[in-house]
Design a protein around this motif. Structure first.
Motif, PDB file in Angstrom:
ATOM      1  N   ILE A 230       0.859  -1.191   0.000  1.00  0.00           N
ATOM      2  CA  ILE A 230       0.000   0.000   0.000  1.00  0.00           C
ATOM      3  C   ILE A 230       0.896   1.241   0.000  1.00  0.00           C
ATOM      4  CG2 ILE A 230      -1.632   1.322   1.400  1.00  0.00           C
ATOM      5  CD1 ILE A 230      -2.714  -1.406   2.412  1.00  0.00           C
ATOM      6  N   ASP A 231       0.688   2.101  -0.982  1.00  0.00           N
ATOM      7  CA  ASP A 231       1.468   3.335  -1.074  1.00  0.00           C
ATOM      8  C   ASP A 231       0.698   4.498  -0.456  1.00  0.00           C
ATOM      9  OD1 ASP A 231       3.498   2.145  -2.580  1.00  0.00           O
ATOM     10  OD2 ASP A 231       2.411   2.483  -4.458  1.00  0.00           O
ATOM     11  N   GLY A 232       1.452   5.512  -0.043  1.00  0.00           N
ATOM     12  CA  GLY A 232       0.838   6.773   0.380  1.00  0.00           C
ATOM     13  C   GLY A 232       0.110   6.663   1.709  1.00  0.00           C
ATOM     14  N   LEU A 233      -0.843   7.551   1.905  1.00  0.00           N
ATOM     15  CA  LEU A 233      -1.606   7.555   3.159  1.00  0.00           C
ATOM     16  C   LEU A 233      -2.733   6.533   3.037  1.00  0.00           C
ATOM     17  CD1 LEU A 233      -1.715  11.424   3.711  1.00  0.00           C
ATOM     18  CD2 LEU A 233      -0.346   9.742   4.973  1.00  0.00           C
ATOM     19  N   PRO A 234      -2.672   5.490   3.826  1.00  0.00           N
ATOM     20  CA  PRO A 234      -3.576   4.358   3.581  1.00  0.00           C
ATOM     21  C   PRO A 234      -5.048   4.627   3.889  1.00  0.00           C
ATOM     22  CG  PRO A 234      -2.298   4.002   5.595  1.00  0.00           C
ATOM     23  CD  PRO A 234      -1.735   5.232   4.940  1.00  0.00           C
ATOM     24  N   PHE A 235      -5.300   5.570   4.814  1.00  0.00           N
ATOM     25  CA  PHE A 235      -6.694   5.730   5.270  1.00  0.00           C
ATOM     26  C   PHE A 235      -7.290   7.085   4.890  1.00  0.00           C
ATOM     27  CE2 PHE A 235      -4.579   3.184   8.787  1.00  0.00           C
ATOM     28  CZ  PHE A 235      -4.809   1.986   8.140  1.00  0.00           C
ATOM     29  N   THR A 236      -6.468   8.117   4.836  1.00  0.00           N
ATOM     30  CA  THR A 236      -7.044   9.434   4.561  1.00  0.00           C
ATOM     31  C   THR A 236      -6.910   9.835   3.090  1.00  0.00           C
ATOM     32  OG1 THR A 236      -5.000  10.540   5.219  1.00  0.00           O
ATOM     33  CG2 THR A 236      -6.680  10.255   6.925  1.00  0.00           C
ATOM     34  N   ALA A 237      -6.040   9.153   2.353  1.00  0.00           N
ATOM     35  CA  ALA A 237      -5.943   9.403   0.901  1.00  0.00           C
ATOM     36  C   ALA A 237      -5.634   8.077   0.213  1.00  0.00           C
ATOM     37  CB  ALA A 237      -4.862  10.438   0.617  1.00  0.00           C
ATOM     38  N   PRO A 238      -6.510   7.088   0.388  1.00  0.00           N
ATOM     39  CA  PRO A 238      -6.174   5.741  -0.088  1.00  0.00           C
ATOM     40  C   PRO A 238      -6.228   5.604  -1.601  1.00  0.00           C
ATOM     41  CG  PRO A 238      -8.418   5.784   0.750  1.00  0.00           C
ATOM     42  CD  PRO A 238      -7.837   7.153   1.013  1.00  0.00           C
ATOM     43  N   VAL A 239      -5.301   4.824  -2.112  1.00  0.00           N
ATOM     44  CA  VAL A 239      -5.352   4.449  -3.533  1.00  0.00           C
ATOM     45  C   VAL A 239      -5.235   2.930  -3.594  1.00  0.00           C
ATOM     46  CG1 VAL A 239      -4.461   6.575  -4.578  1.00  0.00           C
ATOM     47  CG2 VAL A 239      -2.860   4.876  -3.726  1.00  0.00           C
ATOM     48  N   PRO A 240      -5.864   2.313  -4.579  1.00  0.00           N
ATOM     49  CA  PRO A 240      -5.794   0.850  -4.666  1.00  0.00           C
ATOM     50  C   PRO A 240      -4.353   0.379  -4.835  1.00  0.00           C
ATOM     51  CG  PRO A 240      -7.444   1.727  -6.188  1.00  0.00           C
ATOM     52  CD  PRO A 240      -6.692   2.908  -5.641  1.00  0.00           C
ATOM     53  N   VAL A 241      -4.067  -0.814  -4.341  1.00  0.00           N
ATOM     54  CA  VAL A 241      -2.735  -1.375  -4.552  1.00  0.00           C
ATOM     55  C   VAL A 241      -2.592  -1.745  -6.027  1.00  0.00           C
ATOM     56  CG1 VAL A 241      -2.379  -2.250  -2.208  1.00  0.00           C
ATOM     57  CG2 VAL A 241      -3.462  -3.700  -3.913  1.00  0.00           C
ATOM     58  N   ARG A 242      -1.328  -1.710  -6.477  1.00  0.00           N
ATOM     59  CA  ARG A 242      -1.105  -1.992  -7.898  1.00  0.00           C
ATOM     60  C   ARG A 242      -1.179  -3.482  -8.201  1.00  0.00           C
ATOM     61  NH1 ARG A 242       4.046   0.171  -8.073  1.00  0.00           N
ATOM     62  NH2 ARG A 242       3.704   1.303  -6.174  1.00  0.00           N
ATOM     63  N   SER A 243      -0.967  -4.285  -7.143  1.00  0.00           N
ATOM     64  CA  SER A 243      -0.969  -5.729  -7.377  1.00  0.00           C
ATOM     65  C   SER A 243      -2.374  -6.213  -7.713  1.00  0.00           C
ATOM     66  CB  SER A 243      -0.453  -6.416  -6.125  1.00  0.00           C
ATOM     67  OG  SER A 243      -1.231  -7.495  -5.793  1.00  0.00           O
ATOM     68  N   PRO A 244      -2.532  -6.940  -8.794  1.00  0.00           N
ATOM     69  CA  PRO A 244      -3.878  -7.397  -9.143  1.00  0.00           C
ATOM     70  C   PRO A 244      -4.402  -8.428  -8.142  1.00  0.00           C
ATOM     71  CG  PRO A 244      -2.231  -8.350 -10.613  1.00  0.00           C
ATOM     72  CD  PRO A 244      -1.498  -7.434  -9.692  1.00  0.00           C
TER      73      PRO A 244
END
Ligand SMILES: N[C@@H](CCC(=O)N[C@@H](CS)C(=O)NCC(=O)O)C(=O)O
Length: 248
Positions: A230-244
């Protein structure tokens, strides 16, 4: 009792492991367990489950969890693997007397009710909302079903926001985090990433937002998130993980 050992990698611990073994896939519900294991400093082994190959539905995995769901934690000293995120959390909190109020404290009931609420209402609704067609297998009415769930999820975050206001925060039960906060954080992450459709915005729940900021600043949480890719801020600015293959 039957010996669960097989030649499968999943069963290398035989269901009676000498070590903690966490079965999971990036950014699945194992994230919650990993955050707590890291927070408590418990050594454990990772057992990757390839969700793209639906390994969680294999016969070997189903010997660990007949539902074919992630996560599973194999636990030293137990005669069976533990599944269900909420059960694993309660087990760890009880075994280590950490991340939960003392059983005799006046906050015990408050802790239990929210832990169960997150498990059997919030997480459950989220899980159904990610793949509503699994639960409502017809086109006619599916959108309404889906919207109803998303509305329920927004209402659940509202209940949690009011609870934080009542206890004074910053965590659900007040000053100290419990394992329920970590579970809530995982749910808040997934709710923002998947099929939320702007029905719940973190800005609508500022106390919950503050709780999530506190958690994502903790070294154990950051380490766990890195391990979950998980990259970046996991809870306040979450983005999906790149792994499928991640989530739902
Ligand atoms: N009630 C279960 C739900 C677990 C769950 O939904 N796991 C998801 C990953 S987050 C899963 O295994 N999905 C794969 C599938 O449905 O096949 C728990 O709390 O552990």
């Amino acid at each position: 009792m039957r010996d669960l050992s097989t030649s499968s990698a999943f069963a290398a611990g035989g269901g009676r492991s000498r070590r903690y073994r966490l079965h999971g896939s990036p950014d699945s519900a194992n994230l919650v367990i990993r955050m707590v294991l890291e927070e408590l400093g418990i050594p454990y082994e990772d057992v990757p489950v390839d969700r793209l190959a639906a390994q969680q539905k294999s016969a070997a995995y189903r010997r660990l969890n007949p539902q074919g769901l992630i996560p599973v934690l194999e636990v030293p000293g137990q005669d069976a693997p533990v599944f269900e995120t909420g059960a694993i959390l309660l087990f760890l909190a009880d075994r280590y007397q950490a991340l939960a109020p003392a059983r005799k404290s006046p906050a015990w009931g408050r802790f239990l009710k929210w832990l169960f609420f997150i498990s059997n209402t919030l997480h459950s609704d989220l899980r159904i909302s990610f793949r509503p067609q699994r639960y409502f297998p017809q086109e006619d009415g599916l959108e309404l079903f889906s919207q109803t769930l998303i509305g329920r999820i927004a209402a659940s975050f509202g209940h949690l926001e009011r609870e934080i206001a009542e206890t004074g925060g910053p965590f659900l039960l007040g000053d100290e985090p419990t394992c329920a906060d970590y579970y809530l954080a995982g749910c808040a992450r997934w709710a923002q990433i998947y099929r939320n459709q702007d029905r719940w915005n973190l800005a609508d729940t500022p106390k919950l937002r503050f709780l999530l900021e506190q958690l994502e600043a903790r070294p154990a949480v950051r380490k766990a998130c890195r391990m979950e890719l998980i990259d970046g801020l996991p809870f306040t600015a979450p983005v999906p993980v790149r792994s499928p293959g991640a989530t739902a």
